[in-house]
Design a protein around this motif. Structure first.
Motif, short mmCIF file in Angstrom:
data_model
loop_
_atom_site.label_atom_id
_atom_site.label_comp_id
_atom_site.label_asym_id
_atom_site.label_seq_id
_atom_site.Cartn_x
_atom_site.Cartn_y
_atom_site.Cartn_z
N PRO A 146 0.80 -1.23 0.00
CA PRO A 146 0.00 0.00 0.00
C PRO A 146 0.84 1.28 0.00
N ALA A 147 1.98 1.26 0.68
CA ALA A 147 2.80 2.47 0.74
C ALA A 147 3.32 2.85 -0.65
N LEU A 148 3.66 1.86 -1.48
CA LEU A 148 4.12 2.17 -2.83
C LEU A 148 2.98 2.78 -3.64
N ALA A 149 1.78 2.24 -3.47
CA ALA A 149 0.62 2.81 -4.17
C ALA A 149 0.40 4.25 -3.73
N GLY A 150 0.60 4.52 -2.45
CA GLY A 150 0.45 5.87 -1.94
C GLY A 150 1.47 6.83 -2.52
N ILE A 151 2.70 6.35 -2.70
CA ILE A 151 3.76 7.18 -3.29
C ILE A 151 3.42 7.51 -4.73
N VAL A 152 2.94 6.51 -5.48
CA VAL A 152 2.58 6.74 -6.89
C VAL A 152 1.42 7.71 -6.99
N GLU A 153 0.44 7.56 -6.08
CA GLU A 153 -0.72 8.45 -6.10
C GLU A 153 -0.31 9.90 -5.83
N ARG A 154 0.65 10.07 -4.91
CA ARG A 154 1.05 11.44 -4.55
C ARG A 154 2.07 12.02 -5.52
N PHE A 155 3.07 11.22 -5.91
CA PHE A 155 4.19 11.77 -6.68
C PHE A 155 4.19 11.37 -8.15
N GLY A 156 3.30 10.47 -8.54
CA GLY A 156 3.17 10.10 -9.94
C GLY A 156 3.90 8.82 -10.31
N ALA A 157 3.47 8.23 -11.43
CA ALA A 157 4.06 6.97 -11.90
C ALA A 157 5.50 7.14 -12.34
N GLY A 158 5.94 8.38 -12.51
CA GLY A 158 7.33 8.62 -12.88
C GLY A 158 8.31 8.21 -11.80
N MET A 159 7.80 7.92 -10.60
CA MET A 159 8.66 7.46 -9.51
C MET A 159 8.92 5.96 -9.58
N LEU A 160 8.39 5.30 -10.61
CA LEU A 160 8.59 3.86 -10.76
C LEU A 160 9.61 3.56 -11.86
N LEU A 161 10.35 2.50 -11.65
CA LEU A 161 11.24 1.97 -12.68
C LEU A 161 10.41 1.17 -13.68
N ALA A 162 11.03 0.74 -14.75
CA ALA A 162 10.31 0.00 -15.79
C ALA A 162 9.70 -1.30 -15.27
N ASP A 163 10.32 -1.89 -14.24
CA ASP A 163 9.81 -3.15 -13.70
C ASP A 163 8.76 -2.96 -12.61
N GLY A 164 8.35 -1.71 -12.39
CA GLY A 164 7.32 -1.45 -11.40
C GLY A 164 7.82 -1.21 -9.99
#
Length: 206
Positions: free
Chosen positions: A46-64
């Motif tokens: 859930p914390a990773l989902a929260g980070i993506v929700e707040r800071f955007g999918a650009g915070m993820l690498l290609a492998d998620g």
């Protein structure tokens, strides 16, 4: 199940790892906040989902997985972003730490929390029964940092200054283990603390 939990903390290069290794050698389970901090931002958490929700999918690498470097650069440059990140991750870290300690075998467990004083001490971790501070004089920290990390004196000083003052850590301590010498000198005080904690854990069940 461990119903008695010790919070272990100390400044940078105070020797926390040397101390926790000795507790583990005595059969004590140690839950590491740094390890848990990495686990709570793994894919599916859930914390990773929260980070993506707040800071955007650009915070993820290609492998998620989380792009830790990019996120670190963002929050170091933006105090508000850092506070928002902490609001997402810190509750998850605290909950996982407590759950791991409660589930641990033995009469007591240790939660190793390097930034316990910075986080707010017992006000934020009310489930800690005692706090053990590994205390090291600043000049010893300097020497260890320069030797361990290969940094110069100025950088070592800034790394120490970035944390709360030594006095602030000592102010939240129930127990203090002074680590200013050779690692072998830790064996006896750790054994003494282990005996004390086993006695206190037993008494807490009565």
């Amino acid at each position: 199940m461990s119903d008695f939990i010790i919070g272990l903390t100390g400044g940078v290069a105070s020797g926390k790892s040397e101390v926790t290794r000795r507790f583990e050698a005595l059969g004590v389970h140690v839950a590491d906040a740094d390890v848990i901090a990495r686990a709570v931002v793994e894919p599916g958490q859930p914390a990773l989902a929260g980070i993506v929700e707040r800071f955007g999918a650009g915070m993820l690498l290609a492998d998620g997985r989380l792009d830790r470097r990019r996120l670190r650069e963002l929050v170091f440059a933006d105090a508000q972003a850092r506070r928002e990140l902490e609001a997402i991750t810190h509750p998850a870290i605290r909950a996982a730490l407590q759950a791991e300690c409660r589930a641990a075998p033995g009469p007591y467990a240790i939660a190793a929390i390097p930034l316990l004083a910075e986080a707010g001490g017992r006000a934020v971790y009310p489930w800690l029964d005692r706090i053990l501070v590994i205390d090291t004089p600043a000049e010893v920290q300097h020497a260890r940092l320069m030797r361990r990390d290969g940094v110069d004196e100025a950088l070592a000083a800034s790394m120490i200054a970035a944390q709360v003052p030594r006095e602030a850590r000592l102010a939240i301590a129930d127990d203090v283990l002074v680590n200013d010498g050779h690692p072998e000198h830790l064996d006896a005080p750790v054994a003494d603390l282990d005996a004390r904690y086993r006695t206190l854990a037993g008494a807490s069940l009565l």
